[in-house]
Design a protein around this motif. Structure first.
Motif, PDB file in Angstrom:
ATOM      1  N   MET A  91      -4.354   1.851   3.661  1.00  0.00           N
ATOM      2  CA  MET A  91      -2.989   2.019   3.168  1.00  0.00           C
ATOM      3  C   MET A  91      -2.830   1.366   1.787  1.00  0.00           C
ATOM      4  O   MET A  91      -2.243   1.954   0.876  1.00  0.00           O
ATOM      5  CB  MET A  91      -1.997   1.408   4.153  1.00  0.00           C
ATOM      6  N   ILE A  92      -3.373   0.184   1.627  1.00  0.00           N
ATOM      7  CA  ILE A  92      -3.300  -0.505   0.339  1.00  0.00           C
ATOM      8  C   ILE A  92      -3.997   0.311  -0.747  1.00  0.00           C
ATOM      9  O   ILE A  92      -3.497   0.453  -1.874  1.00  0.00           O
ATOM     10  CB  ILE A  92      -3.918  -1.917   0.445  1.00  0.00           C
ATOM     11  N   ALA A  93      -5.155   0.870  -0.424  1.00  0.00           N
ATOM     12  CA  ALA A  93      -5.908   1.675  -1.393  1.00  0.00           C
ATOM     13  C   ALA A  93      -5.101   2.886  -1.853  1.00  0.00           C
ATOM     14  O   ALA A  93      -5.091   3.227  -3.043  1.00  0.00           O
ATOM     15  CB  ALA A  93      -7.237   2.125  -0.788  1.00  0.00           C
ATOM     16  N   SER A  94      -4.411   3.544  -0.924  1.00  0.00           N
ATOM     17  CA  SER A  94      -3.632   4.740  -1.262  1.00  0.00           C
ATOM     18  C   SER A  94      -2.512   4.431  -2.244  1.00  0.00           C
ATOM     19  O   SER A  94      -2.201   5.243  -3.124  1.00  0.00           O
ATOM     20  CB  SER A  94      -3.037   5.362   0.001  1.00  0.00           C
ATOM     21  N   TYR A  95      -1.911   3.261  -2.099  1.00  0.00           N
ATOM     22  CA  TYR A  95      -0.765   2.904  -2.942  1.00  0.00           C
ATOM     23  C   TYR A  95      -1.168   2.221  -4.252  1.00  0.00           C
ATOM     24  O   TYR A  95      -0.315   1.944  -5.089  1.00  0.00           O
ATOM     25  CB  TYR A  95       0.190   2.002  -2.154  1.00  0.00           C
ATOM     26  N   THR A  96      -2.445   1.931  -4.409  1.00  0.00           N
ATOM     27  CA  THR A  96      -2.889   1.260  -5.633  1.00  0.00           C
ATOM     28  C   THR A  96      -3.834   2.124  -6.467  1.00  0.00           C
ATOM     29  O   THR A  96      -3.657   2.263  -7.674  1.00  0.00           O
ATOM     30  CB  THR A  96      -3.574  -0.078  -5.299  1.00  0.00           C
ATOM     31  N   ILE A  97      -4.837   2.713  -5.828  1.00  0.00           N
ATOM     32  CA  ILE A  97      -5.849   3.474  -6.584  1.00  0.00           C
ATOM     33  C   ILE A  97      -5.961   4.917  -6.094  1.00  0.00           C
ATOM     34  O   ILE A  97      -6.987   5.569  -6.316  1.00  0.00           O
ATOM     35  CB  ILE A  97      -7.231   2.778  -6.506  1.00  0.00           C
ATOM     36  N   GLY A  98      -4.900   5.419  -5.460  1.00  0.00           N
ATOM     37  CA  GLY A  98      -4.920   6.792  -4.952  1.00  0.00           C
ATOM     38  C   GLY A  98      -5.280   7.837  -5.999  1.00  0.00           C
ATOM     39  O   GLY A  98      -6.192   8.643  -5.792  1.00  0.00           O
ATOM     40  N   PRO A  99      -4.602   7.867  -7.153  1.00  0.00           N
ATOM     41  CA  PRO A  99      -4.928   8.870  -8.177  1.00  0.00           C
ATOM     42  C   PRO A  99      -6.367   8.769  -8.678  1.00  0.00           C
ATOM     43  O   PRO A  99      -7.011   9.797  -8.941  1.00  0.00           O
ATOM     44  CB  PRO A  99      -3.930   8.548  -9.307  1.00  0.00           C
ATOM     45  N   GLN A 100      -6.867   7.543  -8.798  1.00  0.00           N
ATOM     46  CA  GLN A 100      -8.245   7.367  -9.246  1.00  0.00           C
ATOM     47  C   GLN A 100      -9.240   7.918  -8.224  1.00  0.00           C
ATOM     48  O   GLN A 100     -10.277   8.495  -8.585  1.00  0.00           O
ATOM     49  CB  GLN A 100      -8.535   5.880  -9.504  1.00  0.00           C
ATOM     50  N   LEU A 101      -8.916   7.757  -6.953  1.00  0.00           N
ATOM     51  CA  LEU A 101      -9.783   8.305  -5.899  1.00  0.00           C
ATOM     52  C   LEU A 101      -9.805   9.833  -5.956  1.00  0.00           C
ATOM     53  O   LEU A 101     -10.857  10.457  -5.782  1.00  0.00           O
ATOM     54  CB  LEU A 101      -9.301   7.832  -4.527  1.00  0.00           C
ATOM     55  N   VAL A 102      -8.639  10.434  -6.202  1.00  0.00           N
ATOM     56  CA  VAL A 102      -8.561  11.900  -6.295  1.00  0.00           C
ATOM     57  C   VAL A 102      -9.401  12.399  -7.467  1.00  0.00           C
ATOM     58  O   VAL A 102     -10.144  13.378  -7.347  1.00  0.00           O
ATOM     59  CB  VAL A 102      -7.100  12.370  -6.442  1.00  0.00           C
ATOM     60  N   TYR A 103      -9.300  11.713  -8.600  1.00  0.00           N
ATOM     61  CA  TYR A 103     -10.105  12.106  -9.769  1.00  0.00           C
ATOM     62  C   TYR A 103     -11.598  11.934  -9.482  1.00  0.00           C
ATOM     63  O   TYR A 103     -12.416  12.768  -9.879  1.00  0.00           O
ATOM     64  CB  TYR A 103      -9.719  11.267 -10.989  1.00  0.00           C
ATOM     65  N   MET A 104     -11.947  10.855  -8.790  1.00  0.00           N
ATOM     66  CA  MET A 104     -13.347  10.606  -8.457  1.00  0.00           C
ATOM     67  C   MET A 104     -13.940  11.759  -7.649  1.00  0.00           C
ATOM     68  O   MET A 104     -15.086  12.164  -7.866  1.00  0.00           O
ATOM     69  CB  MET A 104     -13.475   9.309  -7.649  1.00  0.00           C
TER      70      MET A 104
END
Length: 441
Positions: free
Chosen positions: A328-341
């Motif tokens: 949950m923390i990851a989704s609210y902090t680095i979510g867009p970066q994960l999608v780009y990755m």
């Protein structure tokens, strides 16, 4: 081999789970690399073509994996009871049943491939590439089936290290194969599928040689395939089909949602593909402790040690809830970066929709923790009905949402679909687990 019926429970569970986690992480690494390689070298249209059929490949492969794990529960029970003769018998039966089922699925899949793609509403411009990809996956199902059986049998006798090492080899071969087929030889989408099947085939051969050399317990002879006990065949088929259908029912619901998603166009297909790939990362611990508890409970059920099952169940829920908080923390902090990755795209529509999916769904992962642990505990104890009922409710819920909320709310309906059905499907699991010998005292 590892006996899970003796020793400190937390140490045994974590010792079993860590190699399984690393194995699942390796598999996800390949999945993400595969997605990125296709998107980078073939473009977003090719990525959408693969994504449009991801649910059907997940459905088929998930069924076979569930089938193999279900067979292995019986093997774990016999191992926990110290019945080495029936450990080998169960292994032999798994091979026979796996061969028959995989052949039937290959024939059905190749014959009905066009109706399947039409049912999925695959856009016409993606149709040819999607068909090339999925047909290779279907033809290679026999490799997937036997690979899964060998991995599951080794885990059933407590060996999680060897499957991890063999999987590492398979993943490495997969990535190299992807680069060669897709980037170097420019084969298109079918090359990515061919790399997967070829890597699994090589890993299967390695696994066969290792098992024959290492484990006398698993060296099958002619007599192991003779005079098979009907009740054992029935038990293994019931356990395998229960876990296989449990996975299938979940994926059928997702497949129904995918038919609606495919109508929203390429950007939404890519966004959902990315969101689901990241969700696979988030849910890795649910799968890990699910597999762990199925084997742990299978062995302890064979030994009649219900107190150990209850304690193990509690610990598994605690561990997965802690992981859910991190997701949950990851989704609210680095979510867009994960999608780009995952996708390599900068399109706002893709990144926004995928991130919204992750932010909303991870809020309710605590319910999923309970679901994943309880239904594998019940499978390990021999309850094949309740987990199926739970998964059936998930399928029905997703079908209903695809027909009602998605037309009304568009992709937002897809985003809220899973949390809604999670709250529904956990009910029968909680009700039934309270009736087991775990809570008699």
């Amino acid at each position: 081999m590892k006996d899970l019926t003796k020793g400190k429970i937390s140490t045994l569970i974590l010792g079993f789970a860590i190699p399984v986690f690393l194995g699942n992480l390796l598999q996800l690494t390949y999945s993400l690399a595969d997605t990125r390689i296709v998107g980078t070298f073939l473009g977003e249209q090719a990525l959408a073509a693969v994504g449009a059929t991801t649910t059907i490949s997940n459905l088929i492969v998930g069924f076979l994996l569930g089938l193999a794990n279900g067979f292995a529960i019986i093997t774990a029970q016999k191992f926990g009871a110290g019945d080495t003769k029936r450990v080998r018998k169960s292994f032999a039966i798994a091979i026979i049943l796996g061969a028959v089922i995989s052949i039937v699925m290959i024939l059905a899949g190749t014959i009905f491939i066009n109706p399947i793609l039409n049912f999925l509403n695959v856009p016409q411009k993606l149709y040819a590439a999607s068909k090339q990809y999925i047909i290779i996956i279907i033809v290679g199902l026999w490799v997937t089936m036997f690979y899964d059986i060998l991995m599951a049998v080794m885990r059933a006798i407590g060996d999680t290290i060897t499957p991890l090492l063999i999987l590492a080899i398979s993943v490495g071969l997969n990535i190299v194969g992807d680069i060669l087929f897709v980037a170097v030889w420019k084969t298109g989408t079918w090359g990515a599928a061919a790399a997967t099947v070829l890597a699994q085939f090589i890993a299967l051969i390695i696994c066969c040689f290792y098992m024959i050399h290492k484990y006398e317990l698993l060296r099958l002879k002619k007599e192991d395939f003779e005079n098979l006990e009907p009740h054992m065949i029935k038990g293994m088929l019931g356990s395998g089909m229960s876990m296989g259908f449990m996975s299938s029912l979940v994926n059928i619901g997702s497949l129904t949602l995918q038919t609606a998603i495919n109508k929203f166009g390429q950007d939404i297909i890519v966004a959902h593909t990315a969101a689901r790939k990241i969700t696979e990362i988030y849910m890795i611990m649910f799968m890990v402790f699910g597999q762990t508890m199925a084997t742990f409970c299978g062995q302890n059920m064979g030994a009649g040690k219900f107190d150990r099952i209850k304690e193990g169940m509690k610990l598994a829920i605690i561990y997965t809830c802690a992981w859910s908080t991190l997701a949950m923390i990851a989704s609210y902090t680095i979510g867009p970066q994960l999608v780009y990755m995952v996708t390599g795209t900068h399109k706002e529509a893709v990144i926004t929709n995928a991130t919204n999916y992750l932010k909303f769904d991870t809020l309710f992962y605590y319910v999923t923790c309970v679901i994943s642990v309880l239904r594998n505990v019940m499978q390990g104890m021999g309850d094949r009905v309740t987990p199926l009922i739970s998964s059936g409710l998930e399928m029905v819920g997703k079908v209903v949402i695809a027909a009602t909320l998605v037309p009304w709310l568009a992709y937002t309906g897809v985003i809220i679909a899973e949390p809604i059905v999670w709250f529904i499907m956990v009910i029968p699991l909680i009700v039934e687990i309270r009736k087991t010998p775990l809570f008699e005292k």
